[in-house]
Scaffold this motif. Sequence first.
Motif, PDB file in Angstrom:
ATOM      1  N   ILE A  50      -3.718   8.773   7.684  1.00 51.58           N
ATOM      2  CA  ILE A  50      -3.346   7.817   6.645  1.00 51.58           C
ATOM      3  C   ILE A  50      -4.135   8.131   5.387  1.00 51.58           C
ATOM      4  CG2 ILE A  50      -3.433   5.370   5.976  1.00 51.58           C
ATOM      5  CD1 ILE A  50      -2.937   4.655   8.899  1.00 51.58           C
ATOM      6  N   ASP A  51      -3.445   8.102   4.227  1.00 51.65           N
ATOM      7  CA  ASP A  51      -4.037   8.471   2.950  1.00 51.65           C
ATOM      8  C   ASP A  51      -4.710   9.842   3.065  1.00 51.65           C
ATOM      9  OD1 ASP A  51      -4.759   8.429   0.331  1.00 51.65           O
ATOM     10  OD2 ASP A  51      -6.266   6.849   0.518  1.00 51.65           O
ATOM     11  N   VAL A  52      -3.862  10.815   3.371  1.00 49.68           N
ATOM     12  CA  VAL A  52      -4.336  12.177   3.615  1.00 49.68           C
ATOM     13  C   VAL A  52      -5.142  12.714   2.440  1.00 49.68           C
ATOM     14  CG1 VAL A  52      -3.577  14.557   3.984  1.00 49.68           C
ATOM     15  CG2 VAL A  52      -2.460  12.681   5.225  1.00 49.68           C
ATOM     16  N   ALA A  53      -4.730  12.368   1.212  1.00 47.41           N
ATOM     17  CA  ALA A  53      -5.378  12.914   0.017  1.00 47.41           C
ATOM     18  C   ALA A  53      -6.752  12.309  -0.228  1.00 47.41           C
ATOM     19  CB  ALA A  53      -4.490  12.694  -1.207  1.00 47.41           C
ATOM     20  N   HIS A  54      -6.997  11.144   0.353  1.00 46.26           N
ATOM     21  CA  HIS A  54      -8.277  10.461   0.122  1.00 46.26           C
ATOM     22  C   HIS A  54      -8.901  10.091   1.463  1.00 46.26           C
ATOM     23  CE1 HIS A  54      -5.530   9.650  -3.320  1.00 46.26           C
ATOM     24  NE2 HIS A  54      -6.589  10.074  -4.005  1.00 46.26           N
ATOM     25  N   GLY A  55      -9.785   9.151   1.468  1.00 44.49           N
ATOM     26  CA  GLY A  55     -10.358   8.674   2.720  1.00 44.49           C
ATOM     27  C   GLY A  55     -11.358   9.605   3.359  1.00 44.49           C
ATOM     28  N   GLN A  56     -11.916  10.548   2.568  1.00 45.10           N
ATOM     29  CA  GLN A  56     -12.914  11.442   3.151  1.00 45.10           C
ATOM     30  C   GLN A  56     -14.163  10.641   3.563  1.00 45.10           C
ATOM     31  OE1 GLN A  56     -11.235  12.091   0.372  1.00 45.10           O
ATOM     32  NE2 GLN A  56     -10.074  13.929   0.901  1.00 45.10           N
ATOM     33  N   GLU A  57     -14.844  11.161   4.551  1.00 46.07           N
ATOM     34  CA  GLU A  57     -16.036  10.486   5.056  1.00 46.07           C
ATOM     35  C   GLU A  57     -17.189  11.486   5.197  1.00 46.07           C
ATOM     36  OE1 GLU A  57     -15.265   7.922   8.482  1.00 46.07           O
ATOM     37  OE2 GLU A  57     -13.119   8.103   8.091  1.00 46.07           O
ATOM     38  N   PRO A  58     -18.409  10.935   5.217  1.00 49.16           N
ATOM     39  CA  PRO A  58     -18.789   9.536   5.156  1.00 49.16           C
ATOM     40  C   PRO A  58     -18.270   8.852   3.886  1.00 49.16           C
ATOM     41  CG  PRO A  58     -20.655  10.877   5.829  1.00 49.16           C
ATOM     42  CD  PRO A  58     -19.582  11.818   5.384  1.00 49.16           C
ATOM     43  N   MET A  59     -17.896   7.563   4.047  1.00 48.63           N
ATOM     44  CA  MET A  59     -17.392   6.784   2.912  1.00 48.63           C
ATOM     45  C   MET A  59     -18.475   5.800   2.478  1.00 48.63           C
ATOM     46  SD  MET A  59     -13.903   4.520   2.522  1.00 48.63           S
ATOM     47  CE  MET A  59     -12.847   5.960   2.321  1.00 48.63           C
ATOM     48  N   ARG A  89     -11.751  -8.520  -3.982  1.00 50.75           N
ATOM     49  CA  ARG A  89     -12.139  -7.132  -3.789  1.00 50.75           C
ATOM     50  C   ARG A  89     -11.027  -6.196  -4.274  1.00 50.75           C
ATOM     51  NH1 ARG A  89     -16.515  -5.657  -1.044  1.00 50.75           N
ATOM     52  NH2 ARG A  89     -17.844  -7.345  -0.310  1.00 50.75           N
ATOM     53  N   SER A  90     -11.428  -5.013  -4.739  1.00 51.71           N
ATOM     54  CA  SER A  90     -10.465  -4.004  -5.183  1.00 51.71           C
ATOM     55  C   SER A  90     -10.714  -2.709  -4.422  1.00 51.71           C
ATOM     56  CB  SER A  90     -10.589  -3.760  -6.687  1.00 51.71           C
ATOM     57  OG  SER A  90     -11.905  -3.310  -7.013  1.00 51.71           O
ATOM     58  N   PHE A  91      -9.669  -1.880  -4.321  1.00 56.58           N
ATOM     59  CA  PHE A  91      -9.723  -0.677  -3.491  1.00 56.58           C
ATOM     60  C   PHE A  91      -9.401   0.556  -4.331  1.00 56.58           C
ATOM     61  CE2 PHE A  91      -9.296  -4.131  -0.583  1.00 56.58           C
ATOM     62  CZ  PHE A  91      -9.927  -3.734   0.594  1.00 56.58           C
ATOM     63  N   THR A  92     -10.038   1.659  -3.981  1.00 58.75           N
ATOM     64  CA  THR A  92      -9.801   2.918  -4.697  1.00 58.75           C
ATOM     65  C   THR A  92      -8.995   3.909  -3.883  1.00 58.75           C
ATOM     66  OG1 THR A  92     -11.898   3.838  -3.883  1.00 58.75           O
ATOM     67  CG2 THR A  92     -11.955   2.660  -5.989  1.00 58.75           C
ATOM     68  N   THR A  93      -8.771   3.623  -2.582  1.00 59.17           N
ATOM     69  CA  THR A  93      -7.944   4.484  -1.719  1.00 59.17           C
ATOM     70  C   THR A  93      -6.920   3.614  -0.998  1.00 59.17           C
ATOM     71  OG1 THR A  93      -9.175   4.309   0.373  1.00 59.17           O
ATOM     72  CG2 THR A  93     -10.025   5.856  -1.287  1.00 59.17           C
ATOM     73  N   ASN A  94      -5.996   4.260  -0.316  1.00 59.48           N
ATOM     74  CA  ASN A  94      -5.016   3.550   0.502  1.00 59.48           C
ATOM     75  C   ASN A  94      -5.348   3.643   1.991  1.00 59.48           C
ATOM     76  OD1 ASN A  94      -3.319   2.786  -1.699  1.00 59.48           O
ATOM     77  ND2 ASN A  94      -2.534   4.896  -1.770  1.00 59.48           N
ATOM     78  N   SER A  95      -6.542   4.019   2.310  1.00 59.92           N
ATOM     79  CA  SER A  95      -6.918   4.285   3.704  1.00 59.92           C
ATOM     80  C   SER A  95      -7.365   3.027   4.427  1.00 59.92           C
ATOM     81  CB  SER A  95      -8.050   5.318   3.752  1.00 59.92           C
ATOM     82  OG  SER A  95      -9.238   4.773   3.213  1.00 59.92           O
ATOM     83  N   ASP A  96      -7.196   3.037   5.740  1.00 57.16           N
ATOM     84  CA  ASP A  96      -7.733   1.940   6.542  1.00 57.16           C
ATOM     85  C   ASP A  96      -9.254   2.051   6.635  1.00 57.16           C
ATOM     86  OD1 ASP A  96      -7.436   4.264   8.168  1.00 57.16           O
ATOM     87  OD2 ASP A  96      -7.481   3.057   9.991  1.00 57.16           O
ATOM     88  N   THR A  97      -9.792   3.235   6.375  1.00 63.35           N
ATOM     89  CA  THR A  97     -11.247   3.419   6.395  1.00 63.35           C
ATOM     90  C   THR A  97     -11.917   2.513   5.370  1.00 63.35           C
ATOM     91  OG1 THR A  97     -10.917   5.737   7.005  1.00 63.35           O
ATOM     92  CG2 THR A  97     -13.096   5.117   6.223  1.00 63.35           C
ATOM     93  N   GLU A  98     -11.369   2.470   4.173  1.00 63.03           N
ATOM     94  CA  GLU A  98     -11.976   1.631   3.137  1.00 63.03           C
ATOM     95  C   GLU A  98     -11.843   0.156   3.478  1.00 63.03           C
ATOM     96  OE1 GLU A  98     -12.128   1.098  -1.728  1.00 63.03           O
ATOM     97  OE2 GLU A  98     -10.478   2.241  -0.827  1.00 63.03           O
ATOM     98  N   VAL A  99     -10.757  -0.210   4.169  1.00 60.24           N
ATOM     99  CA  VAL A  99     -10.607  -1.601   4.596  1.00 60.24           C
ATOM    100  C   VAL A  99     -11.712  -1.959   5.592  1.00 60.24           C
ATOM    101  CG1 VAL A  99      -9.123  -3.233   5.841  1.00 60.24           C
ATOM    102  CG2 VAL A  99      -8.125  -1.654   4.160  1.00 60.24           C
ATOM    103  N   GLN A 267       2.724   3.798  11.663  1.00 57.16           N
ATOM    104  CA  GLN A 267       2.200   4.006  10.317  1.00 57.16           C
ATOM    105  C   GLN A 267       1.452   5.336  10.253  1.00 57.16           C
ATOM    106  OE1 GLN A 267       0.848  -0.263   8.655  1.00 57.16           O
ATOM    107  NE2 GLN A 267       0.015   0.181  10.666  1.00 57.16           N
ATOM    108  N   SER A 268       1.948   6.253   9.438  1.00 55.00           N
ATOM    109  CA  SER A 268       1.339   7.574   9.372  1.00 55.00           C
ATOM    110  C   SER A 268       1.944   8.361   8.226  1.00 55.00           C
ATOM    111  CB  SER A 268       1.571   8.321  10.695  1.00 55.00           C
ATOM    112  OG  SER A 268       1.152   9.657  10.604  1.00 55.00           O
ATOM    113  N   GLU A 269       1.143   9.268   7.683  1.00 53.69           N
ATOM    114  CA  GLU A 269       1.647  10.203   6.681  1.00 53.69           C
ATOM    115  C   GLU A 269       1.902  11.584   7.285  1.00 53.69           C
ATOM    116  OE1 GLU A 269      -0.873  10.301   3.249  1.00 53.69           O
ATOM    117  OE2 GLU A 269      -0.880   8.129   3.028  1.00 53.69           O
ATOM    118  N   VAL A 270       1.716  11.674   8.591  1.00 56.98           N
ATOM    119  CA  VAL A 270       1.971  12.928   9.297  1.00 56.98           C
ATOM    120  C   VAL A 270       2.939  12.640  10.445  1.00 56.98           C
ATOM    121  CG1 VAL A 270      -0.243  13.967   8.686  1.00 56.98           C
ATOM    122  CG2 VAL A 270      -0.079  12.543  10.737  1.00 56.98           C
ATOM    123  N   PRO A 271       3.591  13.681  11.011  1.00 58.77           N
ATOM    124  CA  PRO A 271       4.634  13.456  12.016  1.00 58.77           C
ATOM    125  C   PRO A 271       4.139  12.723  13.263  1.00 58.77           C
ATOM    126  CG  PRO A 271       4.739  15.695  11.166  1.00 58.77           C
ATOM    127  CD  PRO A 271       3.479  15.107  10.629  1.00 58.77           C
TER     128      PRO A 271
END
Length: 894
Positions: A50-59, A89-99, A267-271
Amino acid sequence: MCGIAGYYGYGEDESLLQQMNACMVHRGPDGEGIYTQGNVGLAHRRLSIIDVAHGQEPMFSADGETVLVYNGEVYNYLALRAELEALGRSFTTNSDTEVVLQAYEQWGDDAFDKFNGMFGFAIHDRRNNRLVLARDHFGIKPLYFATAGTPQAPTLLFGSEIKPLLATGKIAAEVDERILFRYLQFRIHDDESSTFFAGVQKLMPGEKLVLNTVDSEAGPAGTATISKYTRFQEELAELAKIETPYSQAVIDEYKERFTEGVRLRLQSEVPVGTALSGGLDSSAVVVTINKLMAENAAATDSLGAKQQTFSAIFPNSINDEEKYADAVLARCEGNVISHKILPKPGEFVDDLEDFVRTMEEPIISSGPYAQYQVMREASKHVTVLLDGQGADEMMAGYIPYYFAYLRQLKSKGQNAKLAKELVSSSDILFRLARFRIQGMLSFKKEVGVSALLNKKFTAKYKAEKFSNIPDNLKLRLIDDLFHKSLPAVLRYEDKNTMRFSLEGRVPFLDKEVVKFLFSLDDESIIKGGWNKRILRDATRELLPEMISNRRNKIGFTTPEAEWFGHMKEKIYEIFLSTSFGNRPYWNQDAVIYAFEELLSGKSGGSTMVFWRLINTELWLREFFDEPEIKAGIEGKSDYIPNADKQLEITVPNGAGTFRRYPLRTEVFYKETDFDPAVMKYVKRYFDGLPTAGGDHGEATADTPWYLFVSEKIVAMTQGRSIPVWDIKVSNAARIFSKFVTRNPGGIGLASPWSMQLAIDEVGLPKIMYASARSVIGKLQGKSGVFYEVVGNNINAIDGAAGYQVGTSTHSVKYAPIDPDGVAARLSALVRASVPAEFAATFAGTAIMDANDLGVVALGHDTQLTKAVLEDIFRDNPQGQTTETTPMSLVFTQK
C-alpha cells in the motif's frame, strides 16, 4: 508486509542492524532502512503493498520523536485515518504505516486495540523514553525476542524471525528441551511464549512488551514488562454467554460482515490472488471475491481482470481435492485463472532442508509443504494471497470439536438435543468407529512415539502434561484460537508466504467478524451433525452443493503416508546417520525397526510420529550442528594425505617403505561405469605430476607402484549393494546381530541387515556353528574364530554406514565377486593408460577391505603377499567417512 528487527542495549551499532536485516531479505525485497539512537536500534525490510511510492521505514513522526518499524496490514486504516483527521491530524502519505504511527501518538498504547488487521511492530517513543513492541490480536504476524546482558546492563533483541536474533552472535543457539519434549511426546507447539530455542520467546496474541530506555519510576533502564493491551480473548468468552438465536437475519448479517472482511483484504496496489484448496473455507473466500468482482465493489481492481487462484493437487491420491476445486472454478467460470501445483515426493526431498530452514522451528507434519509449493508458484504471479486459515478454529472444523459439543450437551443435561446430534452425526461417528475397528482387526501394533524416545530424556520431563477443554465448545475454540491450534497454522502461513516475498491475508480472522460469531448460539456453529453451519448457510447460494455439503476435510496438505514410501531412501539416510544416532532424544535402533515395520505393513499408526523425528534431526543440523564437510573432488589434491593420515608407512620384516596417495573421486553408485571411472582418476594423477611440485613424483618413475581399490566401490558397481528396505530381516538375524559388538557406522555384522546377508550367503546353520566356535575360542583366548569359520566374504560384508556418502549410508554390501579377476582387469587397463615409464614399473592392483577396525586384502595380482598388502594399509589411509578417496596409488620408496 515486511520484516522488522532491532535491539536495546548495544549502542548505535548499524552493522549489527545490517546483519539482522540481511537474514530477512525475503521478507522485504523492495527496500530497507535502519535507525539508531542511544541504546535503541531498529531495522526494516519492506515489501511494498500500500502506497508503494511512499511509506518507507523506519517512519518518523512530524517532530521526529516517535519512530516506527512495522510488519503487517491494518485493514481499517482508512476509517482510523478519518477519525484522526477529525481530531486535527494531517497525513503526508497514503500508507497504513503512518496511520499506525499517528494513532500511537494520539492514543498511546490504547491505539493497538483499535487496529483490525495483522501486525508486529516496534515503536521508539523518545519523548516518553520507552521502546514498545506489539503483536496483533490473533498473532497472525510473529514477533520474537530474547533478553540477555546482565542485571546491571540488560539487553534486548527482537525480530520477525528467529534467524536475525541468532545472526547477531549475542545469544547462544541452544535447544529448549522442554519444548522439544512436548512436541515429540504430545505433538504440540506454539502454544506458549517459549520457542524451541532456549532463551528466545515470542509475544503471544494481543501482547505488548514495554522497555524503559532510561531510569524512571517504572524501573531502571532496560526493564521490560509484558502485558496484554486488549481484552479480546475475555470479550469472546463473555460474548459466548449471549447466545443470540440462529435466524435468517443472523445469517444475512454474518454474510455481510464476512464479505466486508474479504473486501478490506483486497486493498492493495499490487496484484492479489487467492489460495483454493477445495475445502469449504478457501472456496467461500473465492466465491465471495467473485461476487464482489461482479458487483465492481471497491478494492477489487487489485485482482486485475480475473481472480487468480492457486491449488495443490495430488492426482490419484487419497489427499487429492482437485474435483472440489474444479467445482468452485466452474462457478466462477470466465472470471478466474486457475494455477494448479502438483507437489511430488522427489521435490520434497530436494526442498527438505530449505523447508526446515523456512519454518525455523519443527512442525507436526509435512503437510505445510503443499502450502510452501503453492506460495512459491503464487509469488510468480501475485504479491498478495488470501487464504482460508482460522475458520476451523472458530467454527469447529475438526472432528474432535464434535465430541466437545456432545460432551457439553451431556454435561448440561440436554439429553434430547444430544440424542438428535448423535443421530445426525452418525455417519461421522460410524466412519471413525469403522477405522478403529479395522485397526484392531488388523492386529497391527500402533507405532507410538513413547517407545522410540530416550528414556533419560522422557524421565526428565515426565511432569509435563497436555490436555484440552473437554466439554465447552466455545471455550475450547477460544483456547485453540489463541494457544492450541491456530498459532501453529499461522506460523506456517507466515513462514511459507514470506519465504517467497508474498503477503498472506486471512479474512476469517477479522476481529469484528469473530466477535459477532461468538455472540451467536452454539447451533450457529454445530447443528444437526454439521459444523461451520453459519458459513455453509451464508455461502450456500454461491457455492456448489458438493462444497456446501462436504463433510470430509483435507486442506493444503501432502499425502504423507504415500510419500514416505517414495522417500524411504532419504528417510533411511537420516535415521541411519551418525548425527541421528548420537542425539540424546531417541533410540536409533528402535526408530529404524519401527520404521521398517511401518513400511512393511506389519504395524499401523501415523507417519507423523516419524516426521517429528525427521524434522527435529534436520532442524538440529540446520541451526545447531557445525556444517558438514561436503564430499566431492574439490578440496584435496591427489598428492596430499587425508586429514589426520600419513602418506608414508614402513612395513615390518624388511618389506620396505611405501608412499600412499589417496585419490578423491566422485561418489560411486551402482550405475557408475566402473572401469573408465577408475582410469579417469588414475590418469588425473599422472596428468598433474608436472605441476605437483616438491617430491611428489621423484621416487616413482623407476620404482614399483600399485593401485589399491576399496572393495566397496567394486561391490557397489557389481550390484552387490542392497538397500536396507529390500532386505527381509528374519528374527534369527535380529537375535544374532545383538551379540556382535557395536562399532562405528555398522561395519561388520552388528546390524540385522548385514547379519541377514551373512545368513543368506552361507546359511543359518553355518552362522550358528561359527558363533558357537567363536564363544569357545574366546574362552581359549583366541580371536577372529567366527570369520575363520564363515570366511572372508562374510568378513567383507559392510552394514549401512551413516557417516559415509551416497548409497552407502543406507545400503548393505556383500563382498565383491572375483576380486582377483577385477584386479587383473584393472591392471591391464592401467598399463594401457599411464605414461610409458610408469607403465613399465606398475606392479599390480589390490582389492582391499580396509576400515578402522582391520584390513583384509580380498584379491590382487601383485607379487606381494597378502600380509604385506594388509600391512601397507593397516592405518586405513583412505579414511572411512566422507573423504571419498576409495582408491590410492602406492609407490615403493627407494
